[in-house]
Design a protein around this motif. Structure first.
Motif, mmCIF file in Angstrom:
data_model
loop_
_atom_site.group_PDB
_atom_site.id
_atom_site.type_symbol
_atom_site.label_atom_id
_atom_site.label_comp_id
_atom_site.label_asym_id
_atom_site.label_seq_id
_atom_site.Cartn_x
_atom_site.Cartn_y
_atom_site.Cartn_z
ATOM 1 N N ASN A 95 0.662 -1.207 -0.093
ATOM 2 C CA ASN A 95 0.137 0.024 0.034
ATOM 3 C C ASN A 95 0.939 1.269 0.056
ATOM 4 O O ASN A 95 1.991 1.177 0.239
ATOM 5 N N ALA A 96 0.257 2.286 -0.433
ATOM 6 C CA ALA A 96 0.914 3.704 -0.226
ATOM 7 C C ALA A 96 -0.261 4.805 -0.070
ATOM 8 O O ALA A 96 -1.522 4.162 -0.203
ATOM 9 N N PHE A 97 -0.132 5.984 0.476
ATOM 10 C CA PHE A 97 -1.197 6.963 0.769
ATOM 11 C C PHE A 97 -0.407 8.305 0.571
ATOM 12 O O PHE A 97 0.648 8.403 0.680
ATOM 13 N N ALA A 98 -1.552 9.200 0.449
ATOM 14 C CA ALA A 98 -1.089 10.725 0.463
ATOM 15 C C ALA A 98 -2.310 11.383 1.321
ATOM 16 O O ALA A 98 -3.564 10.821 1.089
ATOM 17 N N LEU A 99 -1.830 12.008 2.103
ATOM 18 C CA LEU A 99 -2.770 12.988 2.939
ATOM 19 C C LEU A 99 -2.824 14.298 2.673
ATOM 20 O O LEU A 99 -1.807 14.984 2.232
ATOM 21 N N PRO A 100 -3.933 15.147 2.681
ATOM 22 C CA PRO A 100 -3.939 16.656 2.651
ATOM 23 C C PRO A 100 -3.036 17.314 3.534
ATOM 24 O O PRO A 100 -2.835 16.666 4.840
ATOM 25 N N GLY A 101 -2.246 18.154 3.148
ATOM 26 C CA GLY A 101 -1.324 18.750 3.964
ATOM 27 C C GLY A 101 0.029 18.758 3.410
ATOM 28 O O GLY A 101 0.850 19.403 3.885
ATOM 29 N N GLY A 102 0.142 17.765 2.590
ATOM 30 C CA GLY A 102 1.261 17.447 1.877
ATOM 31 C C GLY A 102 2.047 16.059 2.651
ATOM 32 O O GLY A 102 3.099 16.652 3.057
ATOM 33 N N TYR A 103 1.447 15.042 2.762
ATOM 34 C CA TYR A 103 2.331 13.831 3.323
ATOM 35 C C TYR A 103 2.032 12.744 2.419
ATOM 36 O O TYR A 103 0.874 12.408 1.893
#
Length: 267
Positions: A95-103
């Protein structure tokens, strides 16, 4: 008759979850209840919690490889650039992910499925596209609206003293999940595929690698749920859609390939 009107009104409240108040990057209507600042705070808090609960991989070679790929993608983002934090987590989960705010978070097991820099770029670009498209805000907003509608239905059933109330609520909950949440989840996944494909091409990664990535994912998976009841398109559907979109971004890839881009190699 009064009871019937109450239930109809509640079901209408559920149907209002389709109201469109914003447009996604592809022009699809979205309902967004939260501000950008709210989502950035949520992203920051979530990422901080994950760094505390998961093991962070400190291998300098692996981290340099992931940072190189993510850095090129971040540099290709449209508009004003914000600093992004990229962390490699030790995990058996692919898996991989990205989050609001730049992560951005990448799990080490993903590196065993995304075998090339281009394939890993397809993963990271897809996850960043979710953030660019406000998909987290959209899902949170729809969950809140759906929960409000189900509470109204529960109240109507209570007032009407309807028999088999729990069975009715379960059926309505499934209907809301299949009819509202999951279809938009699938649309979001397809939208992230399309936007991510363009993003990786602008970053100088071969968009055709998105197809080989999902072929790898199909081989690595031990079966999958029916597409009708899944938040993700089936592998075959996804590959077919990606193949149709690739000609649209090949020009951006050729243009990026002419630039002196930092090569990303796993040494």
């Amino acid at each position: 008759m009064k009871m019937k009107s109450l239930i109809c009104g509640c079901l209408l409240a559920l149907s209002l979850t389709g109201c469109d108040t914003h447009a996604s990057p592809t022009g699809r209507g979205q309902t967004l209840l939260y501000s950008e600042q709210d989502m950035q705070q949520l992203g920051r808090a979530s990422f901080s919690q994950m760094k505390q609960s998961l093991t962070i991989n400190r291998n300098p070679v692996l981290n340099a490889y992931v940072d190189c790929i993510a850095g090129r993608i971040i540099a290709a983002l449209p508009g004003e650039r914000q600093p992004w934090e990229v962390v490699l987590f030790d995990s058996p989960q692919v898996n991989a992910f990205a989050l609001p705010g730049g992560y951005i978070g990448v799990y080490t097991s993903m590196l065993r499925v995304a075998n090339t820099p281009d394939e890993l770029a397809a993963v990271i670009s897809h996850e960043v596209a979710h953030v660019l498209s406000n998909h987290g805000n959209e899902q949170a907003s729809r969950a809140d609206i759906k929960g409000m509608g189900l509470k109204l239905v529960d109240l109507a059933l209570d007032l009407g003293e309807v028999e088999n109330r729990q069975m009715c609520m379960a059926a309505l909950g499934l209907g809301a999940e299949v009819g509202i949440s999951l279809p938009f989840g699938r649309e979001q996944e397809t939208e992230a595929d399309i936007i991510g494909l363009e993003l990786m091409a602008r970053a100088g990664f071969n968009p055709k690698a998105a197809i080989s990535l999902w072929q790898n994912m199909a081989r690595a998976s031990q079966g999958e749920p029916l597409e009708l009841l899944s938040t993700h398109p089936s592998h075959d559907s996804r590959i077919e859609e990606l193949a149709a979109q690739i000609p649209k971004v090949e020009g951006a890839y050729r243009e990026a390939s002419r630039r002196q881009l930092r090569p990303c190699r796993l040494r």
